[in-house]
Motif scaffolding. Structure first.
Motif, PDB file in Angstrom:
ATOM      1  N   TYR A  93       0.685  -1.195  -0.095  1.00  0.00           N
ATOM      2  CA  TYR A  93       0.409   0.174   0.160  1.00  0.00           C
ATOM      3  C   TYR A  93       0.754   0.930  -0.024  1.00  0.00           C
ATOM      4  O   TYR A  93       1.149   2.023  -0.870  1.00  0.00           O
ATOM      5  CB  TYR A  93      -0.549  -0.099   1.037  1.00  0.00           C
ATOM      6  N   GLN A  97       1.446   3.767  -2.663  1.00  0.00           N
ATOM      7  CA  GLN A  97       1.040   5.742  -2.530  1.00  0.00           C
ATOM      8  C   GLN A  97       2.253   6.552  -3.041  1.00  0.00           C
ATOM      9  O   GLN A  97       1.875   7.108  -4.045  1.00  0.00           O
ATOM     10  CB  GLN A  97       0.387   5.733  -0.935  1.00  0.00           C
ATOM     11  N   THR A 114      -8.201  10.808  -2.210  1.00  0.00           N
ATOM     12  CA  THR A 114      -8.739   9.439  -1.404  1.00  0.00           C
ATOM     13  C   THR A 114     -10.456   9.750  -1.315  1.00  0.00           C
ATOM     14  O   THR A 114     -11.007   8.826  -1.070  1.00  0.00           O
ATOM     15  CB  THR A 114      -9.080  10.568   0.023  1.00  0.00           C
ATOM     16  N   GLN A 117     -10.383   6.013  -2.871  1.00  0.00           N
ATOM     17  CA  GLN A 117      -9.969   5.464  -2.329  1.00  0.00           C
ATOM     18  C   GLN A 117     -11.563   4.843  -1.314  1.00  0.00           C
ATOM     19  O   GLN A 117     -11.567   3.628  -0.823  1.00  0.00           O
ATOM     20  CB  GLN A 117      -8.941   5.403  -1.285  1.00  0.00           C
ATOM     21  N   TYR A 121     -12.763   1.541  -1.521  1.00  0.00           N
ATOM     22  CA  TYR A 121     -13.452   0.450  -0.131  1.00  0.00           C
ATOM     23  C   TYR A 121     -14.541   0.385   0.064  1.00  0.00           C
ATOM     24  O   TYR A 121     -15.245  -1.052   0.192  1.00  0.00           O
ATOM     25  CB  TYR A 121     -13.122   1.380   0.848  1.00  0.00           C
ATOM     26  N   ASN A 159      -3.240  12.023   3.158  1.00  0.00           N
ATOM     27  CA  ASN A 159      -2.609  11.932   1.170  1.00  0.00           C
ATOM     28  C   ASN A 159      -2.574  13.231   1.027  1.00  0.00           C
ATOM     29  O   ASN A 159      -1.053  13.496   0.166  1.00  0.00           O
ATOM     30  CB  ASN A 159      -3.779  11.171   1.051  1.00  0.00           C
ATOM     31  N   TYR A 263     -16.867   4.200   5.177  1.00  0.00           N
ATOM     32  CA  TYR A 263     -16.327   5.083   4.264  1.00  0.00           C
ATOM     33  C   TYR A 263     -17.489   4.751   2.999  1.00  0.00           C
ATOM     34  O   TYR A 263     -17.120   5.851   2.333  1.00  0.00           O
ATOM     35  CB  TYR A 263     -15.006   3.602   3.099  1.00  0.00           C
ATOM     36  N   ALA A 298      -4.689   3.595  -7.988  1.00  0.00           N
ATOM     37  CA  ALA A 298      -5.247   3.860  -6.843  1.00  0.00           C
ATOM     38  C   ALA A 298      -6.614   1.885  -6.962  1.00  0.00           C
ATOM     39  O   ALA A 298      -6.547   1.671  -5.236  1.00  0.00           O
ATOM     40  CB  ALA A 298      -6.352   5.025  -7.865  1.00  0.00           C
ATOM     41  N   PHE A 301      -4.015   0.202  -5.193  1.00  0.00           N
ATOM     42  CA  PHE A 301      -3.669   0.706  -3.779  1.00  0.00           C
ATOM     43  C   PHE A 301      -4.915   1.322  -2.656  1.00  0.00           C
ATOM     44  O   PHE A 301      -4.813   0.124  -1.973  1.00  0.00           O
ATOM     45  CB  PHE A 301      -3.479   2.364  -4.339  1.00  0.00           C
ATOM     46  N   SER A 302      -6.248   0.736  -3.506  1.00  0.00           N
ATOM     47  CA  SER A 302      -7.267   0.628  -2.741  1.00  0.00           C
ATOM     48  C   SER A 302      -7.552  -0.407  -2.422  1.00  0.00           C
ATOM     49  O   SER A 302      -7.788  -1.552  -1.263  1.00  0.00           O
ATOM     50  CB  SER A 302      -8.073   1.180  -3.205  1.00  0.00           C
ATOM     51  N   TYR A 306      -7.844  -1.976   1.053  1.00  0.00           N
ATOM     52  CA  TYR A 306      -8.633  -2.697   1.853  1.00  0.00           C
ATOM     53  C   TYR A 306      -8.317  -3.971   3.304  1.00  0.00           C
ATOM     54  O   TYR A 306      -9.027  -4.299   4.577  1.00  0.00           O
ATOM     55  CB  TYR A 306      -9.091  -3.428   1.211  1.00  0.00           C
TER      56      TYR A 306
END
Length: 350
Positions: A93, A97, A114, A117, A121, A159, A263, A298, A301-302, A306
């Motif tokens: 992660y 990022q 964000t 993300q 999520y 972020n 989220y 992304a 990354f997400s 998670y």
């Protein structure tokens, strides 16, 4: 003599009847208040643990993370599994990022990252919630609104701070999260910490000061705005872990439920904010020109985030917020090492 024996027998029957009533009230485990024409009595007893937790929860559910039932293992094994998951997924992660923010021109769009993300999520949480049998929302909606606001603050500000700080400096600031979490635990949950806990937190703060001073000398992107942003993120962290711990233990909410509602509500908050500040259109335009480097990264990354947060929530639920933050702090130290290995940065050993 006969009258005396009759009165004594009547008295014994009355006492036995009152004892039976007391026993029945004790078995019910509820507060009972009755008034009759002949007499008055009040029976009070403490509710059971299941009644205290939530009105519709009668037993403590298993702790399930990504389909794995951790309740089948002992405490040391649970801790080892959670720590391994946190380190593995959050190391990836952190790499992704920094990789996203290394894209030329992306740094002003931290809040949009964000938003994306939070959207991923929410989707992941919804999918996982459909795979479990109990789909009820157990934690109150007002609590989720508070958690969502704090989550937006800590992740959005964190972020965004990367647009002003280099990644190792941001991570070192976040390593100081133990101190605000301990303060939040005292005020929110009434916890008390021993000398060893306080000493460890202070030593970490000294390490933060040392690294910050070194970075201000050798790294050109050290910025006061970034320091303010990451400090505000730490303030949100001081509350969110303790609120999550208290809510999950009180209402026995699942990890997927916590992620989905907190989220998804946070997604609405950020979308509203970006729309009002006209920050949505430039970000969408930029990302549409670099779809793989933005949306593609992304997504990964997400996804890793998670998985990582699922293990963090399990740590919070089983062992508490302070130990969970201690584990994530250790993970951040390794992230700094990887950051220097994969992304070129100036550094000094002075």
């Amino acid at each position: 003599m006969g009258a005396t024996l009759s009165d004594r027998g009547h008295t014994e029957r009355e006492e036995q009847k009152e004892d039976n009533n007391s026993t029945e009230c004790g078995e019910l485990g509820i507060m009972d208040l009755k008034f009759t024409s002949s007499r008055k009595y009040i029976s009070i007893s403490v509710p059971s643990k299941s009644q205290t937790m939530s009105p519709h929860i009668k037993s403590v559910d298993d702790v399930v993370v990504l389909g794995m039932n951790l309740s089948k293992f002992n405490k040391p094994t649970q801790f080892f599994i959670c720590v391994s998951g946190v380190f593995m997924f959050y190391l990836i992660y952190g790499y992704l990022q920094e990789l996203i923010f290394s894209v030329e021109g992306f740094k002003p769009f931290g809040w949009y990252l964000t938003l994306v993300q939070f959207g991923f999520y929410s989707i992941f949480g919804l999918i996982e919630l459909q795979l479990i049998q109990d789909k009820r929302r157990r934690i109150p909606g007002k609590t989720y609104m508070i958690i969502a606001f704090l989550t937006v603050g800590t992740m959005g500000l964190s972020n965004t701070s990367l647009g002003y700080l280099n990644y190792p400096t941001q991570v070192i600031f976040k390593c100081c999260k133990l101190i605000p979490v301990m303060i939040g635990g005292v005020f929110i949950q009434g916890k008390r910490y021993n000398i060893a806990d306080v000493s460890a937190a202070l030593c970490m703060s000294l390490g933060l000061i040392w690294f910050t001073l070194a970075d201000s000398t050798v790294a050109p992107n050290f910025n006061l705005t970034g320091v303010v942003l990451i400090s505000l993120a730490l303030c949100a962290d001081a509350v969110i872990g303790n609120v999550q711990e208290k809510a999950m233990k009180l209402h026995n909410g699942s990890n997927s439920e916590m992620v989905l509602y907190s989220y998804s509500i946070g997604f609405v908050y950020i979308l509203f904010g970006l729309t009002c500040t006209s920050g949505l259109s430039p970000a969408v335009t930029f990302c549409s020109k670099h779809p793989v480097q933005t949306y593609g990264y992304a997504f990964l990354f997400s996804l890793t985030g998670y998985f990582g947060i699922s293990f963090v929530l399990a740590l919070i639920k089983i062992f508490g917020a302070l130990l969970a933050v201690t584990v994530t702090t250790g993970r951040k130290a390794m992230t700094i090492v990887l950051s220097f290995l994969f992304f070129a940065k100036p550094f000094t050993f002075q």
